[in-house]
Enzyme design. Structure first.
Site, PDB file in Angstrom:
ATOM      1  N   PRO A   2      10.309 -22.540  21.391  1.00 28.99           N
ATOM      2  CA  PRO A   2      10.274 -24.001  21.563  1.00 28.99           C
ATOM      3  C   PRO A   2      10.951 -24.423  22.870  1.00 28.99           C
ATOM      4  O   PRO A   2      12.005 -23.902  23.208  1.00 28.99           O
ATOM      5  CB  PRO A   2      11.071 -24.521  20.361  1.00 28.99           C
ATOM      6  CG  PRO A   2      11.177 -23.389  19.412  1.00 28.99           C
ATOM      7  CD  PRO A   2      11.041 -22.129  20.202  1.00 28.99           C
ATOM      8  N   GLU A   3      10.303 -25.327  23.582  1.00 25.83           N
ATOM      9  CA  GLU A   3      10.871 -25.879  24.814  1.00 25.83           C
ATOM     10  C   GLU A   3      11.155 -27.366  24.590  1.00 25.83           C
ATOM     11  O   GLU A   3      11.026 -27.858  23.473  1.00 25.83           O
ATOM     12  CB  GLU A   3       9.893 -25.655  25.977  1.00 25.83           C
ATOM     13  CG  GLU A   3       9.551 -24.186  26.207  1.00 25.83           C
ATOM     14  CD  GLU A   3       8.584 -23.966  27.372  1.00 25.83           C
ATOM     15  OE1 GLU A   3       8.604 -24.750  28.333  1.00 25.83           O
ATOM     16  OE2 GLU A   3       7.804 -23.007  27.305  1.00 25.83           O
ATOM     17  N   HIS A  93      12.816 -15.828   4.871  1.00 28.37           N
ATOM     18  CA  HIS A  93      13.205 -16.194   6.242  1.00 28.37           C
ATOM     19  C   HIS A  93      14.143 -17.402   6.288  1.00 28.37           C
ATOM     20  O   HIS A  93      14.528 -17.830   7.369  1.00 28.37           O
ATOM     21  CB  HIS A  93      11.968 -16.466   7.108  1.00 28.37           C
ATOM     22  CG  HIS A  93      11.069 -15.281   7.236  1.00 28.37           C
ATOM     23  ND1 HIS A  93       9.724 -15.390   7.520  1.00 28.37           N
ATOM     24  CD2 HIS A  93      11.322 -13.949   7.102  1.00 28.37           C
ATOM     25  CE1 HIS A  93       9.187 -14.184   7.552  1.00 28.37           C
ATOM     26  NE2 HIS A  93      10.125 -13.299   7.296  1.00 28.37           N
ATOM     27  N   ARG A 112      13.112 -14.232  13.375  1.00 29.82           N
ATOM     28  CA  ARG A 112      13.729 -13.218  14.230  1.00 29.82           C
ATOM     29  C   ARG A 112      15.257 -13.286  14.256  1.00 29.82           C
ATOM     30  O   ARG A 112      15.896 -12.400  14.814  1.00 29.82           O
ATOM     31  CB  ARG A 112      13.202 -13.354  15.669  1.00 29.82           C
ATOM     32  CG  ARG A 112      11.679 -13.306  15.807  1.00 29.82           C
ATOM     33  CD  ARG A 112      11.134 -11.904  15.964  1.00 29.82           C
ATOM     34  NE  ARG A 112      11.733 -11.165  17.052  1.00 29.82           N
ATOM     35  CZ  ARG A 112      11.251 -11.127  18.294  1.00 29.82           C
ATOM     36  NH1 ARG A 112      10.183 -11.807  18.605  1.00 29.82           N
ATOM     37  NH2 ARG A 112      11.850 -10.411  19.221  1.00 29.82           N
TER      38      ARG A 112
END
Ligand SMILES: [Zn+2]
Length: 273
Positions: A2-3, A93, A112
């Site tokens: 994400p930016e 997750h 991750r």
């Protein structure tokens, strides 16, 4: 990853729902995200606190808390904040649950496990926030600032745009798209920009970021909004991921190169070195 537009989208969506909600319970399923802070101390600093506002700085999410402090989140590669009705058990997750006083859940999910959650009394005490450069949507981001700041660096332009200590919020996708829109080579030395080029770069940065926020971000693989919907800006990308396809402006093939172990997509004709 994400930016700025994706993080801004999350901040806006959370800000529609969270203010006024208080934290009834915090459950940590995997403590990696907390760094060296013990889960019990993290939980203790949040219990009973009330969210007052959610905003963004660079790629960080800032949750303002009442009566004191801030929860600061960074999504890194695959982190997500999800609003959900109460659940019986966590998904594998899920890293943390914040149980709210209206019986809903704010979930931090991270496949991750590179994302981070930190609680600080003051934002100036956060170890990484202090190091962030100019936010490209802030009032301080002007052509004058850009020309001056760029004049101090010999880095290749794309690396400079992605350096969070210079400009906070851009990553690989938007840096490529902005340079294409501005007609500037990703490889040229940052301090070689003319005033006219800095003006183009400034305009392209503002325009693309605003467009992407309007489209609620780019979903290439992983990004989801807080309601699990995707963004739409991936349909408007012009060079990123388009190696070999015709340039939308001049029809010559989009090229791909490596810069700092990342792929750079560009049009050699429209963005001459
Ligand atoms: Zn072209």
């Amino acid at each position: 990853m994400p930016e700025l537009p994706e993080v801004e989208t999350i901040a806006r969506e959370l800000n529609e729902v969270l203010p006024g909600r208080s934290i009834r319970e915090v459950r940590i399923f995997r403590a990696d995200a907390l760094g060296v802070v013990p889960a019990e101390a993290f939980r203790g600093s949040l219990l009973g606190q009330c969210f007052t506002r959610v905003r963004r700085r660079g790629k960080y999410l800032l949750f303002h808390l009442h009566p004191r402090g801030f929860l600061v989140g960074h999504l890194r590669m695959t982190g997500k904040f999800i609003l959900s009705p109460r659940l019986a058990r966590p998904h594998p997750h899920h890293r943390a649950w914040f149980e709210l006083d209206d019986d809903t859940l704010l979930i931090f999910q991270d496949l991750r496990c590179f994302g981070t959650l930190t609680v600080v009394e003051r934002l100036s005490r956060h170890p990484s926030l202090r190091l962030l450069g100019m936010d490209p949507l802030s009032r301080g981001f002007t052509v004058d600032w850009l020309e001056r700041a760029a004049g101090e660096s010999r880095m290749p332009l794309k690396n400079w745009l992605m350096d969070q200590s210079k400009l906070a919020g851009l990553g690989n996708i938007y840096a490529a798209e902005i340079l294409f829109a501005a007609g500037l080579s990703p490889f040229r030395s940052t301090n070689a920009m003319t005033r006219a080029e800095a003006t183009r770069l400034h305009q392209a940065t503002r325009r693309l970021l605003r467009q992407a926020i309007k489209m609620r971000g780019t979903t290439i693989s992983d990004f989801r909004r807080v309601d699990d919907k995707t963004g739409e800006f991936q349909n408007f990308l012009r060079v990123y991921g388009k190696e070999g396809l015709p340039c939308p402006a001049c029809r010559s093939p989009i090229a791909r190169a490596r810069q700092q172990q990342r792929s750079t997509f560009y049009c050699p004709t429209c963005q001459p070195s």
